[in-house]
Motif scaffolding. Structure first.
Motif, PDB file in Angstrom:
ATOM      1  N   SER A  15       0.808  -1.218   0.000  1.00  0.00           N
ATOM      2  CA  SER A  15       0.000   0.000   0.000  1.00  0.00           C
ATOM      3  C   SER A  15       0.842   1.270   0.000  1.00  0.00           C
ATOM      4  O   SER A  15       0.312   2.367  -0.194  1.00  0.00           O
ATOM      5  N   LEU A  16       2.137   1.136   0.252  1.00  0.00           N
ATOM      6  CA  LEU A  16       2.995   2.313   0.368  1.00  0.00           C
ATOM      7  C   LEU A  16       3.306   2.916  -0.992  1.00  0.00           C
ATOM      8  O   LEU A  16       3.352   2.224  -2.006  1.00  0.00           O
ATOM      9  N   ASP A  17       3.526   4.224  -0.988  1.00  0.00           N
ATOM     10  CA  ASP A  17       4.049   4.862  -2.189  1.00  0.00           C
ATOM     11  C   ASP A  17       5.408   4.251  -2.520  1.00  0.00           C
ATOM     12  O   ASP A  17       6.142   3.821  -1.604  1.00  0.00           O
ATOM     13  N   PRO A  18       5.765   4.184  -3.800  1.00  0.00           N
ATOM     14  CA  PRO A  18       7.034   3.543  -4.182  1.00  0.00           C
ATOM     15  C   PRO A  18       8.246   4.071  -3.430  1.00  0.00           C
ATOM     16  O   PRO A  18       9.125   3.291  -3.040  1.00  0.00           O
ATOM     17  N   ASP A  19       8.308   5.383  -3.200  1.00  0.00           N
ATOM     18  CA  ASP A  19       9.469   5.948  -2.497  1.00  0.00           C
ATOM     19  C   ASP A  19       9.514   5.482  -1.044  1.00  0.00           C
ATOM     20  O   ASP A  19      10.596   5.188  -0.505  1.00  0.00           O
ATOM     21  N   ASP A  20       8.339   5.418  -0.394  1.00  0.00           N
ATOM     22  CA  ASP A  20       8.297   4.945   0.994  1.00  0.00           C
ATOM     23  C   ASP A  20       8.641   3.461   1.071  1.00  0.00           C
ATOM     24  O   ASP A  20       9.350   3.024   1.992  1.00  0.00           O
ATOM     25  N   ALA A  21       8.135   2.673   0.106  1.00  0.00           N
ATOM     26  CA  ALA A  21       8.447   1.244   0.079  1.00  0.00           C
ATOM     27  C   ALA A  21       9.949   1.033  -0.125  1.00  0.00           C
ATOM     28  O   ALA A  21      10.552   0.158   0.511  1.00  0.00           O
ATOM     29  N   ALA A  22      10.556   1.831  -0.997  1.00  0.00           N
ATOM     30  CA  ALA A  22      11.995   1.704  -1.249  1.00  0.00           C
ATOM     31  C   ALA A  22      12.801   2.057  -0.007  1.00  0.00           C
ATOM     32  O   ALA A  22      13.834   1.437   0.283  1.00  0.00           O
ATOM     33  N   ALA A  23      12.320   3.039   0.754  1.00  0.00           N
ATOM     34  CA  ALA A  23      13.028   3.426   1.983  1.00  0.00           C
ATOM     35  C   ALA A  23      12.876   2.360   3.061  1.00  0.00           C
ATOM     36  O   ALA A  23      13.766   2.177   3.904  1.00  0.00           O
ATOM     37  N   LEU A  24      11.750   1.639   3.030  1.00  0.00           N
ATOM     38  CA  LEU A  24      11.507   0.600   4.035  1.00  0.00           C
ATOM     39  C   LEU A  24      12.325  -0.656   3.769  1.00  0.00           C
ATOM     40  O   LEU A  24      12.767  -1.325   4.719  1.00  0.00           O
ATOM     41  N   ARG A  25      12.533  -1.008   2.517  1.00  0.00           N
ATOM     42  CA  ARG A  25      13.128  -2.303   2.175  1.00  0.00           C
ATOM     43  C   ARG A  25      14.462  -2.591   2.880  1.00  0.00           C
ATOM     44  O   ARG A  25      14.679  -3.723   3.311  1.00  0.00           O
ATOM     45  N   PRO A  26      15.372  -1.626   3.003  1.00  0.00           N
ATOM     46  CA  PRO A  26      16.642  -1.954   3.682  1.00  0.00           C
ATOM     47  C   PRO A  26      16.483  -2.359   5.145  1.00  0.00           C
ATOM     48  O   PRO A  26      17.407  -2.955   5.723  1.00  0.00           O
ATOM     49  N   LEU A  27      15.341  -2.050   5.750  1.00  0.00           N
ATOM     50  CA  LEU A  27      15.113  -2.403   7.159  1.00  0.00           C
ATOM     51  C   LEU A  27      14.593  -3.822   7.326  1.00  0.00           C
ATOM     52  O   LEU A  27      14.565  -4.344   8.442  1.00  0.00           O
ATOM     53  N   LEU A  28      14.183  -4.466   6.229  1.00  0.00           N
ATOM     54  CA  LEU A  28      13.472  -5.734   6.305  1.00  0.00           C
ATOM     55  C   LEU A  28      14.394  -6.937   6.170  1.00  0.00           C
ATOM     56  O   LEU A  28      15.333  -6.924   5.382  1.00  0.00           O
ATOM     57  N   ARG A  29      14.092  -7.964   6.935  1.00  0.00           N
ATOM     58  CA  ARG A  29      14.743  -9.259   6.754  1.00  0.00           C
ATOM     59  C   ARG A  29      13.665 -10.333   6.831  1.00  0.00           C
ATOM     60  O   ARG A  29      12.737 -10.262   7.640  1.00  0.00           O
ATOM     61  N   ARG A  30      13.780 -11.313   5.971  1.00  0.00           N
ATOM     62  CA  ARG A  30      12.779 -12.374   5.919  1.00  0.00           C
ATOM     63  C   ARG A  30      13.090 -13.404   6.997  1.00  0.00           C
ATOM     64  O   ARG A  30      14.224 -13.874   7.112  1.00  0.00           O
ATOM     65  N   VAL A  31      12.069 -13.748   7.776  1.00  0.00           N
ATOM     66  CA  VAL A  31      12.259 -14.688   8.873  1.00  0.00           C
ATOM     67  C   VAL A  31      11.183 -15.769   8.804  1.00  0.00           C
ATOM     68  O   VAL A  31      10.088 -15.559   8.281  1.00  0.00           O
ATOM     69  N   SER A  32      11.525 -16.931   9.332  1.00  0.00           N
ATOM     70  CA  SER A  32      10.573 -18.028   9.486  1.00  0.00           C
ATOM     71  C   SER A  32      10.090 -18.043  10.928  1.00  0.00           C
ATOM     72  O   SER A  32      10.881 -17.873  11.861  1.00  0.00           O
ATOM     73  N   VAL A  33       8.793 -18.237  11.112  1.00  0.00           N
ATOM     74  CA  VAL A  33       8.217 -18.319  12.453  1.00  0.00           C
ATOM     75  C   VAL A  33       7.429 -19.619  12.558  1.00  0.00           C
ATOM     76  O   VAL A  33       6.918 -20.133  11.564  1.00  0.00           O
ATOM     77  N   THR A  34       7.344 -20.127  13.759  1.00  0.00           N
ATOM     78  CA  THR A  34       6.699 -21.419  13.973  1.00  0.00           C
ATOM     79  C   THR A  34       5.518 -21.288  14.930  1.00  0.00           C
ATOM     80  O   THR A  34       5.445 -20.351  15.735  1.00  0.00           O
ATOM     81  N   LEU A  35       4.603 -22.234  14.831  1.00  0.00           N
ATOM     82  CA  LEU A  35       3.406 -22.256  15.656  1.00  0.00           C
ATOM     83  C   LEU A  35       3.761 -22.097  17.136  1.00  0.00           C
ATOM     84  O   LEU A  35       4.656 -22.785  17.645  1.00  0.00           O
ATOM     85  N   ASP A  36       3.082 -21.185  17.803  1.00  0.00           N
ATOM     86  CA  ASP A  36       3.219 -20.911  19.241  1.00  0.00           C
ATOM     87  C   ASP A  36       4.508 -20.165  19.592  1.00  0.00           C
ATOM     88  O   ASP A  36       4.794 -19.970  20.790  1.00  0.00           O
ATOM     89  N   GLN A  37       5.272 -19.735  18.608  1.00  0.00           N
ATOM     90  CA  GLN A  37       6.466 -18.933  18.896  1.00  0.00           C
ATOM     91  C   GLN A  37       6.049 -17.549  19.373  1.00  0.00           C
ATOM     92  O   GLN A  37       5.261 -16.863  18.728  1.00  0.00           O
ATOM     93  N   ILE A  38       6.578 -17.127  20.514  1.00  0.00           N
ATOM     94  CA  ILE A  38       6.261 -15.812  21.063  1.00  0.00           C
ATOM     95  C   ILE A  38       7.278 -14.802  20.522  1.00  0.00           C
ATOM     96  O   ILE A  38       8.482 -14.981  20.694  1.00  0.00           O
TER      97      ILE A  38
END
Length: 239
Positions: A15-38
């Protein structure tokens, strides 16, 4: 650190404007989460927020006597811990993974700073805050007024709207926490929906068989909140 391969993986990011999405991307890392993980303990600060891709998280209130109540489900429409993250306060609830999958994670401090610097991003966070506040208020009213089968139908429809999967995973104890009733009551109500051939349900797995019929069974809360979710869908997701 990898970047999102598709903006549609999370509706908020999309939903973000392209410039905002581009600024956000360097902060992101893909993670795996499991059932009941807090991912956030009740009473502690939100150090990382999660943008669900194909997973969902639950907000759970834990009481001193050990009892718990599940108050909300967060899916691909948004991100976890939004209110305490925005306020930079300790979370009043526990945030736990309710389906194994993947999400984008970001430092809460870094995202908060980015939102201050980018008004468009801040606006989208405030819009999502409005949605979550509306859901919380509607849930409180719903649990006071509406019958259990109608409330279950509402939660199933909403969870399906926020998931990329046709199959949902709801354990009876989790539905009991969401609906604020006994597990035996959930079993009876789910059996009723199954006998009406609205859903298939077994071993915690739910599939909608008759969406039109399930929507007719659901309480008005689903129809009242859906326009807000639809607006998010138009901006970034498949709704």
């Amino acid at each position: 650190m990898s970047e999102p391969s598709s903006p549609l993986e999370n509706w908020f990011i999309a939903s973000l404007d392209p410039d905002d999405a581009a600024a956000l991307r360097p902060l992101l890392r893909r993670v795996s989460v499991t059932l009941d993980q807090i991912v956030v303990d009740q009473g502690t600060p939100v150090e990382h927020v999660h943008f669900p891709i194909d997973t969902q998280f639950a907000n759970v209130i834990r009481f001193p006597d050990g009892s718990t109540v599940e108050t909300a489900v967060v899916g691909s429409e948004g991100l976890t811990g939004l209110a305490p993250f925005m306020a930079d306060r300790a979370s009043a609830w526990e945030i736990v993974c309710r389906t194994t999958g993947e999400a984008w994670a970001a430092s809460a401090a870094a995202l908060r700073k980015l939102a201050v610097d980018r008004p468009g991003l801040m606006t989208r966070l405030l819009v999502l805050t409005d949605l979550y506040q509306a859901q919380a208020a509607q849930t409180a009213a719903c649990n006071s007024l509406h019958r259990v089968p109608a409330r279950i139908a509402r939660w199933i429809l909403t969870a399906r709207d926020l998931s990329p999967h046709d199959t949902l995973h709801f354990r009876q104890e989790e539905l009991a926490r969401l609906i604020a009733v006994r597990r035996s009551t959930i079993s009876q109500a789910a059996t009723q929906l199954r006998r009406q051939k609205l859903i298939s349900y077994g071993r915690g797995t739910i599939r909608i068989l008759d969406r039109e019929g399930l929507e007719a069974t659901a309480c008005d809360c689903y129809r009242m909140l859906r326009p807000r979710l639809t607006d998010l869908g138009r901006r970034g997701g498949p709704l």
